[in-house]
Design a protein around this motif. Structure first.
Motif, short mmCIF file in Angstrom:
data_model
loop_
_atom_site.label_atom_id
_atom_site.label_comp_id
_atom_site.label_asym_id
_atom_site.label_seq_id
_atom_site.Cartn_x
_atom_site.Cartn_y
_atom_site.Cartn_z
N LEU A 58 17.25 0.51 -6.88
CA LEU A 58 18.69 0.70 -6.75
C LEU A 58 19.39 -0.64 -7.00
O LEU A 58 18.80 -1.71 -6.79
CB LEU A 58 19.03 1.21 -5.35
CG LEU A 58 18.39 2.53 -4.93
CD1 LEU A 58 18.85 2.92 -3.53
CD2 LEU A 58 18.69 3.63 -5.92
N PRO A 59 20.65 -0.63 -7.43
CA PRO A 59 21.37 -1.89 -7.65
C PRO A 59 21.49 -2.67 -6.35
O PRO A 59 21.99 -2.16 -5.35
CB PRO A 59 22.75 -1.43 -8.15
CG PRO A 59 22.52 -0.04 -8.70
CD PRO A 59 21.46 0.55 -7.84
N MET A 60 21.06 -3.95 -6.38
CA MET A 60 20.96 -4.73 -5.14
C MET A 60 21.83 -5.98 -5.12
O MET A 60 21.76 -6.75 -4.16
CB MET A 60 19.50 -5.11 -4.89
CG MET A 60 18.59 -3.94 -4.61
SD MET A 60 16.91 -4.47 -4.23
CE MET A 60 16.11 -2.88 -4.02
N PHE A 61 22.61 -6.21 -6.16
CA PHE A 61 23.59 -7.30 -6.10
C PHE A 61 24.84 -6.87 -6.86
O PHE A 61 24.82 -5.87 -7.59
CB PHE A 61 23.01 -8.63 -6.59
CG PHE A 61 22.42 -8.62 -7.98
CD1 PHE A 61 23.22 -8.74 -9.11
CD2 PHE A 61 21.04 -8.54 -8.15
CE1 PHE A 61 22.68 -8.77 -10.38
CE2 PHE A 61 20.49 -8.56 -9.42
CZ PHE A 61 21.30 -8.68 -10.54
N PRO A 62 25.98 -7.57 -6.66
CA PRO A 62 27.27 -7.07 -7.15
C PRO A 62 27.30 -6.73 -8.64
O PRO A 62 27.84 -5.68 -9.03
CB PRO A 62 28.24 -8.20 -6.81
CG PRO A 62 27.64 -8.86 -5.62
CD PRO A 62 26.15 -8.80 -5.84
N GLU A 63 26.77 -7.59 -9.49
CA GLU A 63 26.82 -7.33 -10.94
C GLU A 63 26.01 -6.09 -11.30
O GLU A 63 26.40 -5.33 -12.19
CB GLU A 63 26.32 -8.55 -11.72
CG GLU A 63 27.21 -9.77 -11.63
CD GLU A 63 27.02 -10.58 -10.34
OE1 GLU A 63 27.76 -11.56 -10.15
OE2 GLU A 63 26.11 -10.24 -9.55
N ALA A 64 24.90 -5.88 -10.62
CA ALA A 64 24.08 -4.69 -10.88
C ALA A 64 24.80 -3.42 -10.47
O ALA A 64 24.77 -2.40 -11.18
CB ALA A 64 22.74 -4.81 -10.15
N LEU A 65 25.47 -3.47 -9.31
CA LEU A 65 26.21 -2.30 -8.85
C LEU A 65 27.36 -1.98 -9.80
O LEU A 65 27.57 -0.82 -10.17
CB LEU A 65 26.75 -2.55 -7.44
CG LEU A 65 27.45 -1.37 -6.77
CD1 LEU A 65 26.45 -0.27 -6.45
CD2 LEU A 65 28.17 -1.82 -5.51
N MET A 66 28.10 -3.02 -10.21
CA MET A 66 29.22 -2.80 -11.12
C MET A 66 28.74 -2.28 -12.47
O MET A 66 29.35 -1.37 -13.05
CB MET A 66 30.02 -4.09 -11.31
CG MET A 66 31.24 -3.91 -12.20
SD MET A 66 32.32 -5.35 -12.23
CE MET A 66 33.14 -5.17 -10.66
N LEU A 67 27.65 -2.82 -12.99
CA LEU A 67 27.11 -2.35 -14.26
C LEU A 67 26.76 -0.87 -14.19
O LEU A 67 27.08 -0.10 -15.10
CB LEU A 67 25.87 -3.16 -14.66
CG LEU A 67 25.19 -2.72 -15.96
CD1 LEU A 67 26.10 -2.91 -17.16
CD2 LEU A 67 23.87 -3.47 -16.15
N HIS A 68 26.11 -0.46 -13.12
CA HIS A 68 25.75 0.95 -12.96
C HIS A 68 26.97 1.85 -13.00
O HIS A 68 27.02 2.82 -13.77
CB HIS A 68 24.98 1.17 -11.66
CG HIS A 68 25.03 2.59 -11.20
ND1 HIS A 68 24.54 3.64 -11.95
CD2 HIS A 68 25.55 3.14 -10.06
CE1 HIS A 68 24.74 4.78 -11.30
NE2 HIS A 68 25.35 4.50 -10.16
N TYR A 69 27.97 1.53 -12.19
CA TYR A 69 29.13 2.43 -12.10
C TYR A 69 29.96 2.44 -13.37
O TYR A 69 30.45 3.49 -13.79
CB TYR A 69 29.98 2.06 -10.88
CG TYR A 69 29.43 2.62 -9.59
CD1 TYR A 69 29.36 4.00 -9.38
CD2 TYR A 69 28.96 1.78 -8.59
CE1 TYR A 69 28.84 4.52 -8.20
CE2 TYR A 69 28.44 2.29 -7.41
CZ TYR A 69 28.38 3.66 -7.22
OH TYR A 69 27.86 4.18 -6.06
N LEU A 70 30.11 1.30 -14.00
CA LEU A 70 30.92 1.26 -15.22
C LEU A 70 30.17 1.90 -16.39
O LEU A 70 30.79 2.55 -17.25
CB LEU A 70 31.32 -0.17 -15.55
CG LEU A 70 32.26 -0.82 -14.53
CD1 LEU A 70 32.65 -2.23 -14.98
CD2 LEU A 70 33.51 0.02 -14.29
N ASP A 71 28.87 1.73 -16.43
CA ASP A 71 28.07 2.42 -17.46
C ASP A 71 28.17 3.93 -17.27
O ASP A 71 28.36 4.69 -18.23
CB ASP A 71 26.61 1.96 -17.35
CG ASP A 71 25.69 2.73 -18.29
OD1 ASP A 71 26.05 2.93 -19.47
OD2 ASP A 71 24.58 3.12 -17.85
N ASP A 72 28.05 4.38 -16.03
CA ASP A 72 28.16 5.80 -15.73
C ASP A 72 29.55 6.33 -16.08
O ASP A 72 29.70 7.41 -16.65
CB ASP A 72 27.86 6.03 -14.25
CG ASP A 72 27.78 7.50 -13.89
OD1 ASP A 72 26.96 8.23 -14.48
OD2 ASP A 72 28.55 7.94 -13.01
#
Length: 346
Positions: A266-280
């Motif tokens: 699962l996304p575990m730091f801010p850039e990873a979380l943002m990348l997931h949601y914006l890609d989705d």
């Protein structure tokens, strides 16, 4: 060039057409009588349409396979509010009869301009290691050519030639905007993730006749392929920090966001979380756009399997409201003013 494309179905409802398509899917199903019918998914550069052949199917079952290009004569009609073709006759086309430009959908945007936009984003990086890494990918002629041509998916979103590049430019733009609103986000790291998150699809997907998976793609998936590609390019960047390498790896393997969607983490730091949601977000917005383009007549369109619901074309609703509602005066006010004018009152 073909006379009939999938997008033309509404104009040919209840008419017999003759046209050619790629066979994107083939199933042989039983009738209640025990005989069989042929269920095909037919594609051209404008979309896909279901087709059924009910009679004289024995020969057709044996001579038509997935990825064949066939010529079809049949009736365009609706079933469950979706267009389909009831096939009367079909035959497989020879290579000499085929113009491949008719069959694979392609981005309507200028690919050279899209690639230049990517280059402009990378040129703005402040981190020298991330900048050198992405530039190493862009300088690889084989990767660059494939990146400019590949679809972003087999069917769910940006499923057209140039779709990967189209998707990534859109994602880079949204990531750039979002990073300005969150000071804790490292823009260069986020944009590196946007550039790399689907790059393995250039080897995962095959797109010479129709969109399908390569053997490597089926067995490994694009994330594993991307890690292999990443490690080769990082080796070309002197002094690339190990900690930064791990962050980029995590961006790749977590961008699907959920275990059930194929992310091992699962996304575990801010850039990873943002990348997931914006890609989705970008994927779903393109899925909606393409859905409305295929079903362009009604306000309510059919069921979208990737989004799990039927969709309302709000643009049509708002356009109708704009056309029906006066912009400055209410209908009652207009009627009163018209009565005053008729009575000679200023």
């Amino acid at each position: 060039m073909k006379d009939f494309y999938v997008k033309d179905a509404s104009a040919y409802e209840n008419q017999v057409i003759t046209s050619s398509f790629i066979v994107s899917g083939k199933q042989v199903k039983p009738k209640k009588s025990g005989d069989h019918f042929l269920a095909l998914t037919l594609s051209d550069r404008t979309g896909q349409i279901d087709a059924k052949m009910w009679d004289n199917v024995t020969e057709a079952i044996g001579c038509v396979e997935q990825d064949d290009i066939i010529k079809v004569r049949g009736l365009v009609n609706k079933y469950n509010n979706r267009f389909q073709i009831t096939i009367h006759k079909l035959r497989r086309l020879d290579e000499t009869e085929v113009d491949y430009a008719d069959y694979l959908p392609k981005t309507t945007k200028n690919v050279d301009e899209l690639w230049q936009t990517v280059g402009a984003f990378v040129a703005s990086f402040q981190d020298p290691h991330l900048k050198a890494l992405v530039e190493a990918f862009m300088a690889d002629a084989e990767i660059a050519q494939a990146y400019r041509s590949a679809p972003a998916a087999k069917s769910m979103h940006h499923a057209f030639i140039g779709g990967l590049l189209d998707h990534v430019v859109s994602l880079l733009t949204v990531c750039d905007l979002a990073a300005r609103n969150y000071p804790q986000i490292n823009r260069d790291l986020l944009l590196t993730g946007a550039f790399l998150h689907d790059i393995g699809k250039i080897y995962e997907l095959s797109y010479s006749r129709s969109f399908s998976y390569t053997t490597r793609g089926q067995l490994l998936g694009h994330m594993i392929i991307e890690l292999e590609m990443l490690h080769k390019k990082i080796a070309l960047v002197p002094g690339f920090p190990e900690e930064l390498k791990v962050l980029v790896e995590h961006l790749i393997i977590s961008h699907h966001g959920e275990y059930e969607f194929g992310s091992p983490k699962l996304p575990m730091f801010p850039e990873a979380l943002m990348l997931h949601y914006l890609d989705d977000l970008d994927s779903k917005m393109e899925s909606m756009r393409a859905h409305f383009e295929r079903d362009s007549e009604a306000e309510w369109s059919g069921y979208n399997s990737s989004l799990g619901c039927t969709l309302l074309n709000s643009e049509k609703v708002l356009a109708k409201l704009a056309g029906a509602t006066p912009s400055t005066e209410s209908t009652a006010e207009l009627e009163v003013n018209e009565m005053k004018v008729a009575a000679g009152d200023p």
